[in-house]
Design a protein around this motif. Structure first.
Motif, PDB file in Angstrom:
ATOM      1  N   SER A 166       0.820  -1.209   0.000  1.00 41.82           N
ATOM      2  CA  SER A 166       0.000   0.000   0.000  1.00 41.82           C
ATOM      3  C   SER A 166       0.855   1.260   0.000  1.00 41.82           C
ATOM      4  CB  SER A 166      -0.941  -0.012   1.207  1.00 41.82           C
ATOM      5  OG  SER A 166      -1.785  -1.144   1.190  1.00 41.82           O
ATOM      6  N   VAL A 167       2.037   1.200   0.638  1.00 41.96           N
ATOM      7  CA  VAL A 167       2.941   2.347   0.611  1.00 41.96           C
ATOM      8  C   VAL A 167       3.421   2.598  -0.818  1.00 41.96           C
ATOM      9  CG1 VAL A 167       5.153   3.275   1.422  1.00 41.96           C
ATOM     10  CG2 VAL A 167       3.675   2.019   3.001  1.00 41.96           C
ATOM     11  N   GLY A 168       3.690   1.515  -1.548  1.00 44.23           N
ATOM     12  CA  GLY A 168       4.088   1.665  -2.950  1.00 44.23           C
ATOM     13  C   GLY A 168       3.013   2.354  -3.771  1.00 44.23           C
ATOM     14  N   VAL A 169       1.745   1.962  -3.539  1.00 47.66           N
ATOM     15  CA  VAL A 169       0.631   2.595  -4.250  1.00 47.66           C
ATOM     16  C   VAL A 169       0.503   4.057  -3.819  1.00 47.66           C
ATOM     17  CG1 VAL A 169      -1.810   2.440  -4.841  1.00 47.66           C
ATOM     18  CG2 VAL A 169      -0.541   0.349  -4.314  1.00 47.66           C
ATOM     19  N   LEU A 170       0.689   4.309  -2.523  1.00 49.12           N
ATOM     20  CA  LEU A 170       0.601   5.670  -1.996  1.00 49.12           C
ATOM     21  C   LEU A 170       1.631   6.580  -2.659  1.00 49.12           C
ATOM     22  CD1 LEU A 170      -0.792   7.304   0.484  1.00 49.12           C
ATOM     23  CD2 LEU A 170       1.430   6.964   1.564  1.00 49.12           C
ATOM     24  N   LEU A 171       2.847   6.077  -2.860  1.00 51.02           N
ATOM     25  CA  LEU A 171       3.886   6.867  -3.512  1.00 51.02           C
ATOM     26  C   LEU A 171       3.473   7.226  -4.940  1.00 51.02           C
ATOM     27  CD1 LEU A 171       7.081   4.988  -2.279  1.00 51.02           C
ATOM     28  CD2 LEU A 171       6.404   7.311  -1.660  1.00 51.02           C
ATOM     29  N   CYS A 172       2.905   6.240  -5.650  1.00 59.12           N
ATOM     30  CA  CYS A 172       2.444   6.499  -7.019  1.00 59.12           C
ATOM     31  C   CYS A 172       1.352   7.564  -7.023  1.00 59.12           C
ATOM     32  CB  CYS A 172       1.913   5.215  -7.658  1.00 59.12           C
ATOM     33  SG  CYS A 172       3.164   3.956  -7.987  1.00 59.12           S
ATOM     34  N   ALA A 173       0.395   7.428  -6.111  1.00 61.31           N
ATOM     35  CA  ALA A 173      -0.703   8.392  -6.041  1.00 61.31           C
ATOM     36  C   ALA A 173      -0.185   9.784  -5.679  1.00 61.31           C
ATOM     37  CB  ALA A 173      -1.728   7.932  -5.013  1.00 61.31           C
ATOM     38  N   SER A 174       0.842   9.858  -4.847  1.00 54.03           N
ATOM     39  CA  SER A 174       1.371  11.149  -4.414  1.00 54.03           C
ATOM     40  C   SER A 174       1.959  11.943  -5.574  1.00 54.03           C
ATOM     41  CB  SER A 174       2.447  10.940  -3.341  1.00 54.03           C
ATOM     42  OG  SER A 174       1.905  10.319  -2.199  1.00 54.03           O
ATOM     43  N   VAL A 175       2.654  11.243  -6.491  1.00 57.42           N
ATOM     44  CA  VAL A 175       3.309  11.952  -7.600  1.00 57.42           C
ATOM     45  C   VAL A 175       2.437  12.023  -8.848  1.00 57.42           C
ATOM     46  CG1 VAL A 175       5.623  11.390  -6.791  1.00 57.42           C
ATOM     47  CG2 VAL A 175       4.472   9.835  -8.376  1.00 57.42           C
ATOM     48  N   ASP A 176       1.342  11.251  -8.873  1.00 59.91           N
ATOM     49  CA  ASP A 176       0.508  11.217 -10.075  1.00 59.91           C
ATOM     50  C   ASP A 176      -0.923  11.683  -9.834  1.00 59.91           C
ATOM     51  OD1 ASP A 176       0.647  10.553 -12.877  1.00 59.91           O
ATOM     52  OD2 ASP A 176      -0.733   8.901 -12.491  1.00 59.91           O
ATOM     53  N   GLY A 177      -1.311  11.822  -8.568  1.00 61.03           N
ATOM     54  CA  GLY A 177      -2.652  12.293  -8.263  1.00 61.03           C
ATOM     55  C   GLY A 177      -3.662  11.202  -8.003  1.00 61.03           C
ATOM     56  N   HIS A 178      -3.364   9.978  -8.422  1.00 63.00           N
ATOM     57  CA  HIS A 178      -4.291   8.868  -8.182  1.00 63.00           C
ATOM     58  C   HIS A 178      -3.540   7.547  -8.268  1.00 63.00           C
ATOM     59  CE1 HIS A 178      -4.339   7.840 -12.472  1.00 63.00           C
ATOM     60  NE2 HIS A 178      -4.449   9.129 -12.705  1.00 63.00           N
ATOM     61  N   SER A 179      -4.161   6.496  -7.763  1.00 63.56           N
ATOM     62  CA  SER A 179      -3.563   5.164  -7.754  1.00 63.56           C
ATOM     63  C   SER A 179      -3.430   4.617  -9.172  1.00 63.56           C
ATOM     64  CB  SER A 179      -4.451   4.221  -6.923  1.00 63.56           C
ATOM     65  OG  SER A 179      -4.234   2.878  -7.290  1.00 63.56           O
ATOM     66  N   PRO A 180      -2.352   3.870  -9.458  1.00 60.53           N
ATOM     67  CA  PRO A 180      -2.212   3.248 -10.783  1.00 60.53           C
ATOM     68  C   PRO A 180      -3.226   2.136 -11.009  1.00 60.53           C
ATOM     69  CG  PRO A 180      -0.454   2.513  -9.319  1.00 60.53           C
ATOM     70  CD  PRO A 180      -1.181   3.625  -8.598  1.00 60.53           C
ATOM     71  N   PHE A 181      -3.956   1.747  -9.955  1.00 60.76           N
ATOM     72  CA  PHE A 181      -4.946   0.674 -10.082  1.00 60.76           C
ATOM     73  C   PHE A 181      -6.372   1.212 -10.178  1.00 60.76           C
ATOM     74  CE2 PHE A 181      -1.326  -1.011  -7.624  1.00 60.76           C
ATOM     75  CZ  PHE A 181      -0.871  -1.937  -8.564  1.00 60.76           C
ATOM     76  N   ARG A 182      -6.528   2.501 -10.348  1.00 59.32           N
ATOM     77  CA  ARG A 182      -7.874   3.070 -10.472  1.00 59.32           C
ATOM     78  C   ARG A 182      -8.523   2.587 -11.770  1.00 59.32           C
ATOM     79  NH1 ARG A 182      -9.016   9.134  -8.878  1.00 59.32           N
ATOM     80  NH2 ARG A 182      -8.707   8.040  -6.892  1.00 59.32           N
ATOM     81  N   ARG A 183      -9.747   2.097 -11.649  1.00 60.14           N
ATOM     82  CA  ARG A 183     -10.513   1.632 -12.808  1.00 60.14           C
ATOM     83  C   ARG A 183     -11.962   2.090 -12.634  1.00 60.14           C
ATOM     84  NH1 ARG A 183      -5.895   0.799 -13.566  1.00 60.14           N
ATOM     85  NH2 ARG A 183      -4.881  -1.017 -14.554  1.00 60.14           N
ATOM     86  N   ASP A 184     -12.810   1.794 -13.630  1.00 59.41           N
ATOM     87  CA  ASP A 184     -14.196   2.254 -13.602  1.00 59.41           C
ATOM     88  C   ASP A 184     -15.113   1.389 -12.749  1.00 59.41           C
ATOM     89  OD1 ASP A 184     -13.562   4.342 -15.285  1.00 59.41           O
ATOM     90  OD2 ASP A 184     -14.054   3.239 -17.110  1.00 59.41           O
ATOM     91  N   SER A 185     -14.631   0.239 -12.286  1.00 54.25           N
ATOM     92  CA  SER A 185     -15.475  -0.661 -11.503  1.00 54.25           C
ATOM     93  C   SER A 185     -14.629  -1.405 -10.485  1.00 54.25           C
ATOM     94  CB  SER A 185     -16.165  -1.686 -12.423  1.00 54.25           C
ATOM     95  OG  SER A 185     -15.199  -2.548 -13.007  1.00 54.25           O
ATOM     96  N   ILE A 186     -15.308  -1.948  -9.466  1.00 50.21           N
ATOM     97  CA  ILE A 186     -14.602  -2.757  -8.468  1.00 50.21           C
ATOM     98  C   ILE A 186     -13.930  -3.946  -9.131  1.00 50.21           C
ATOM     99  CG2 ILE A 186     -14.935  -4.280  -6.482  1.00 50.21           C
ATOM    100  CD1 ILE A 186     -15.043  -1.482  -5.656  1.00 50.21           C
ATOM    101  N   GLY A 187     -14.649  -4.598 -10.064  1.00 46.49           N
ATOM    102  CA  GLY A 187     -14.066  -5.740 -10.765  1.00 46.49           C
ATOM    103  C   GLY A 187     -12.817  -5.344 -11.522  1.00 46.49           C
ATOM    104  N   GLY A 188     -12.833  -4.152 -12.119  1.00 49.66           N
ATOM    105  CA  GLY A 188     -11.651  -3.683 -12.835  1.00 49.66           C
ATOM    106  C   GLY A 188     -10.480  -3.443 -11.912  1.00 49.66           C
ATOM    107  N   VAL A 189     -10.762  -2.905 -10.724  1.00 49.20           N
ATOM    108  CA  VAL A 189      -9.695  -2.691  -9.741  1.00 49.20           C
ATOM    109  C   VAL A 189      -9.095  -4.027  -9.313  1.00 49.20           C
ATOM    110  CG1 VAL A 189      -9.177  -1.862  -7.414  1.00 49.20           C
ATOM    111  CG2 VAL A 189     -10.669  -0.527  -8.905  1.00 49.20           C
TER     112      VAL A 189
END
Length: 538
Positions: free
Chosen positions: A213-236
């Protein structure tokens, strides 16, 4: 504690609540989330400002479910009270009023990282590193107490206005060793975009899950959102469990640590101590290289600097496990569909109680093989002397190569063979992708020492050497070391990413590597992972 997210009037109170426990006078609302409303209050006994979290109860819950929520509040209180760290929110008190738990915490005068990203946009890599180092340090303190956070995300990271102090808060779904958790009752809680693959697939989760989760947090911090953001729960779910991991280009100098944290193989994921050191060093110096580390959750160890580097002799850069497990092999015996179905069930089962929690807040050669599954972190590794190899399907577009020199491996179709003793190469057309093998007498100091020396000599051996690090790991149950780095590449060819694995087997030391153009490093990693799992001495 500051904002807990959300706006509007709480349906659980009319205006401002009256005094809590006859002591805490509510003066305003700080925020509201799916699990509670956070109020600003004055502790009239000690004359200080505090934050009071009121736990939400759905009026339709049964007595048993309401008791579950009360237990949860007590667990949160116990979790935070055990931890003493400058980057963990301080818990002052926990009380019950009108059958509802209230948790009293220190008041952080500032904003959540989520608020910062929403208002001001992504932060610079050095600021992201500063924030990440603080979170990693807080997690190390929590893990030492047997506490898992399990909901690391921007909304739960607070930044104090005047001092810039970073504080990790909301241990509301944390698990204390030995206690019963909500997931054990069939309820999935957390933020899917920031949740580790093992938790998504229903496997046992440990400290390493927080580090993902820290790795995802770092990505979101420099990009504005998680690299795993998708349009649906199934997509995530699909993105977290199976899709190629694509860190944002804005991660830039943070790529080595982000990569080491976003390892789907928990045994290769970077630990809290190593992550904190790497991030803090970069935040303070701006230097993203020269901080070799051994990213392992079991042993947080940093390779100390040492003079006398041994330059690499092979002009084809070796490899180490790429941070982002592109096409990383999933657990044997579990199909992709099975993993996703299990994860979906976990989410669906929890929807009735905590639906709000789920809202998205160089030459070559040729040859046939048996695949070698990578040891799972949840099962004992076989001994190096008695390794059992289990055949696995050859991926589409690959073939089994049985080399006359005495090994087999699965490589992409169309590679050509070349020999430069003691090295054997296999090249793709145009030599864009290069696979190499070296077989020699073992170094008595072991694979980690060999790869560490190569890393230390990287700048002398490879023009533009950068983003290099060494990871202690295993190959077929025996000790191994992975080395990954970027360099400027061959004249006119552009920058390249190299992955290199070294280990000893049957009295010989093996070194296999794959190098590829940086822009195609995910494909290079996929080739490397396949070769790593299927390489078999004959």
């Amino acid at each position: 504690m500051a904002s807990d997210g959300g706006h509007g009037v709480s349906p659980y109170t009319s205006g401002l609540p009256g005094p809590v426990a006859g002591r805490y006078r509510i003066t305003g609302r700080l925020g509201r989330g799916g699990m509670g409303t956070v109020w600003r209050a004055t502790d009239e006994l000690l004359d200080r400002q505090v934050a009071v979290k009121e736990l939400h109860f759905n009026e339709g819950l049964s007595d048993g479910e309401q008791q579950l929520y009360r237990d949860r509040a007590l667990r949160e209180a116990r979790s935070v009270a055990q931890i003493r760290h400058p980057h963990v929110v301080v818990l002052h008190d926990v009380i019950e009023q009108d059958g509802r738990p209230w948790i009293v915490m220190e008041l952080i005068d500032g904003h959540s990282l989520a608020d910062v990203l929403a208002k001001d946009g992504p932060v610079e890599p050095r600021e992201a590193a500063r924030i990440g180092a603080a979170v990693a340090g807080a997690l190390h303190a929590a893990h030492e107490r047997g506490v898992l956070h399990r909901d690391i995300k921007p909304a739960n990271v607070l930044i104090e206005r005047e001092t810039g102090r970073v504080v990790l808060t909301d241990f509301g779904i944390a698990r204390v060793s030995g206690s019963v958790t909500l997931t054990e009752t069939g309820v999935f809680v957390g933020s899917p975009e920031y949740t580790s693959p093992e938790r998504m697939s229903g496997a046992t989760a440990g400290p390493e899950s927080d580090l993902w989760s820290v790795g995802v947090l770092l990505c979101a911090s420099v990009d504005g959102h998680s690299p795993f953001r998708r349009d649906s729960i199934g997509g995530v779910l699909h993105a977290v469990v199976y899709d190629d991991i694509r860190p944002p280009a804005s991660a830039g100098p943070l790529l080595p640590v982000v990569s080491a944290l976003l390892e789907r193989d928990t045994g290769r994921r970077m630990g809290a101590v190593a992550a904190e050191l790497w991030l803090r060093t970069y935040a303070e110096t701006g230097e993203a290289t020269g901080t070799g580390h051994v990213p392992t959750v079991i042993r947080d160890t940093v390779i100390p600097p040492d003079p006398g580097p041994e330059p690499a002799q092979d002009p084809t850069p070796p490899l180490t496990p790429s941070p982002f497990p592109v096409g990383a092999p999933r657990e044997r015996g579990k199909s992709r569909r099975g993993v996703l179905v299990g994860a979906l069930l976990a989410l669906v089962l929890g929807a009735g109680v905590t639906a709000a929690v789920l809202a998205m807040n160089g030459d070559d050669g040729s040859a046939g093989t048996a695949a070698t599954p990578r040891p799972s972190s949840s099962s004992p590794a076989p001994s190096a002397a008695h390794t059992t190899r289990t055949a696995a399907p050859v991926p589409a577009g690959f073939r089994t190569v049985t080399d006359a020199s005495g090994f087999s491996v699965v490589l992409p179709s169309g590679y050509d063979r070349s020999v430069d003793p003691p090295r054997i190469f296999y090249y793709s057309p145009g030599k864009e992708f290069r696979f190499g093998v070296r077989n020699e007498v073992p170094d008595p100091n072991g694979p980690v020492a060999v790869m560490t020396a190569q890393h230390r000599g990287g700048a002398a051996a490879y023009k533009g050497y950068r983003d290099g690090f060494v990871t202690e790991t295993t190959k077929d149950g025996g000790p191994a070391a992975l080395w990954e780095f970027t360099w400027d590449g061959y004249p006119g060819g552009g920058a390249r990413r190299t992955f290199d694995l070294c280990w000893t087997e049957n009295g010989r030391q093996y070194d296999i590597w794959v190098s590829s153009p940086v822009e195609k490093s995910e494909q290079g990693r996929r080739t490397f992972d396949t070769a790593r799992d299927t390489f078999t001495p004959r």
